[in-house]
Design a protein around this motif. Sequence first.
Motif, PDB file in Angstrom:
ATOM      1  N   UNK A 261       1.813  19.916  -4.873  1.00 36.51           N
ATOM      2  CA  UNK A 261       3.202  19.487  -4.827  1.00 36.51           C
ATOM      3  C   UNK A 261       3.309  18.040  -5.308  1.00 36.51           C
ATOM      4  N   UNK A 262       4.524  17.627  -5.508  1.00 40.43           N
ATOM      5  CA  UNK A 262       4.790  16.270  -5.962  1.00 40.43           C
ATOM      6  C   UNK A 262       4.659  15.296  -4.795  1.00 40.43           C
ATOM      7  N   UNK A 263       4.109  14.118  -5.065  1.00 45.52           N
ATOM      8  CA  UNK A 263       3.959  13.119  -4.005  1.00 45.52           C
ATOM      9  C   UNK A 263       5.321  12.562  -3.595  1.00 45.52           C
ATOM     10  N   UNK A 264       5.474  12.348  -2.298  1.00 41.03           N
ATOM     11  CA  UNK A 264       6.680  11.743  -1.742  1.00 41.03           C
ATOM     12  C   UNK A 264       6.271  10.841  -0.591  1.00 41.03           C
ATOM     13  N   UNK A 265       7.118   9.857  -0.293  1.00 42.45           N
ATOM     14  CA  UNK A 265       6.852   9.013   0.867  1.00 42.45           C
ATOM     15  C   UNK A 265       7.148   9.808   2.128  1.00 42.45           C
ATOM     16  N   UNK A 266       6.235   9.702   3.082  1.00 39.71           N
ATOM     17  CA  UNK A 266       6.403  10.422   4.342  1.00 39.71           C
ATOM     18  C   UNK A 266       5.667   9.677   5.446  1.00 39.71           C
ATOM     19  N   UNK A 267       6.114   9.907   6.662  1.00 38.12           N
ATOM     20  CA  UNK A 267       5.466   9.329   7.836  1.00 38.12           C
ATOM     21  C   UNK A 267       4.270  10.187   8.225  1.00 38.12           C
ATOM     22  N   UNK A 268       3.142   9.543   8.468  1.00 35.37           N
ATOM     23  CA  UNK A 268       1.934  10.241   8.908  1.00 35.37           C
ATOM     24  C   UNK A 268       1.542   9.693  10.277  1.00 35.37           C
ATOM     25  N   UNK A 269       1.732  10.484  11.339  1.00 31.32           N
ATOM     26  CA  UNK A 269       1.425   9.992  12.687  1.00 31.32           C
ATOM     27  C   UNK A 269      -0.055   9.722  12.915  1.00 31.32           C
ATOM     28  N   UNK A 270      -0.910  10.153  11.999  1.00 35.72           N
ATOM     29  CA  UNK A 270      -2.352   9.918  12.132  1.00 35.72           C
ATOM     30  C   UNK A 270      -2.748   8.532  11.628  1.00 35.72           C
ATOM     31  N   UNK A 271      -1.845   7.874  10.919  1.00 34.53           N
ATOM     32  CA  UNK A 271      -2.114   6.562  10.313  1.00 34.53           C
ATOM     33  C   UNK A 271      -1.456   5.470  11.157  1.00 34.53           C
ATOM     34  N   UNK A 272      -2.256   4.697  11.851  1.00 36.20           N
ATOM     35  CA  UNK A 272      -1.726   3.673  12.763  1.00 36.20           C
ATOM     36  C   UNK A 272      -0.990   2.538  12.043  1.00 36.20           C
ATOM     37  N   UNK A 273      -1.186   2.412  10.729  1.00 38.41           N
ATOM     38  CA  UNK A 273      -0.480   1.375   9.973  1.00 38.41           C
ATOM     39  C   UNK A 273       0.980   1.751   9.720  1.00 38.41           C
ATOM     40  N   UNK A 274       1.294   3.024   9.843  1.00 35.62           N
ATOM     41  CA  UNK A 274       2.657   3.470   9.587  1.00 35.62           C
ATOM     42  C   UNK A 274       3.480   3.459  10.871  1.00 35.62           C
ATOM     43  N   UNK A 275       4.731   3.059  10.723  1.00 32.37           N
ATOM     44  CA  UNK A 275       5.657   3.010  11.856  1.00 32.37           C
ATOM     45  C   UNK A 275       6.764   4.032  11.623  1.00 32.37           C
ATOM     46  N   UNK A 276       6.998   4.873  12.593  1.00 32.35           N
ATOM     47  CA  UNK A 276       7.966   5.949  12.475  1.00 32.35           C
ATOM     48  C   UNK A 276       9.351   5.449  12.079  1.00 32.35           C
TER      49      UNK A 276
END
Length: 68
Positions: free
Chosen positions: A2-17
């Motif tokens: 599939x095509x890449x899109x920005x999304x939240x990944x709860x497994x990545x501690x650097x990302x904030x919901x």
Amino acid sequence: MSEKQKAYDPRDREQKLHDRSTWKETENLALIKASKKAWWRPDYWKGVAMLADLWDEEQRDQTPRDTP
């Protein structure tokens, strides 16, 4: 794939919901679809993390490997 899109990944501690500027590009459909929902409860994202792991594993299994 599939095509890449920005999304939240709860497994990545650097990302904030609640801060989309921390989200990263991914092809993981579980993360992409979940990030479009308005479900922000922690128990929801635990399930998303499990589905994302399964999706990643399936993609690895389908990726051709170099054989000597």
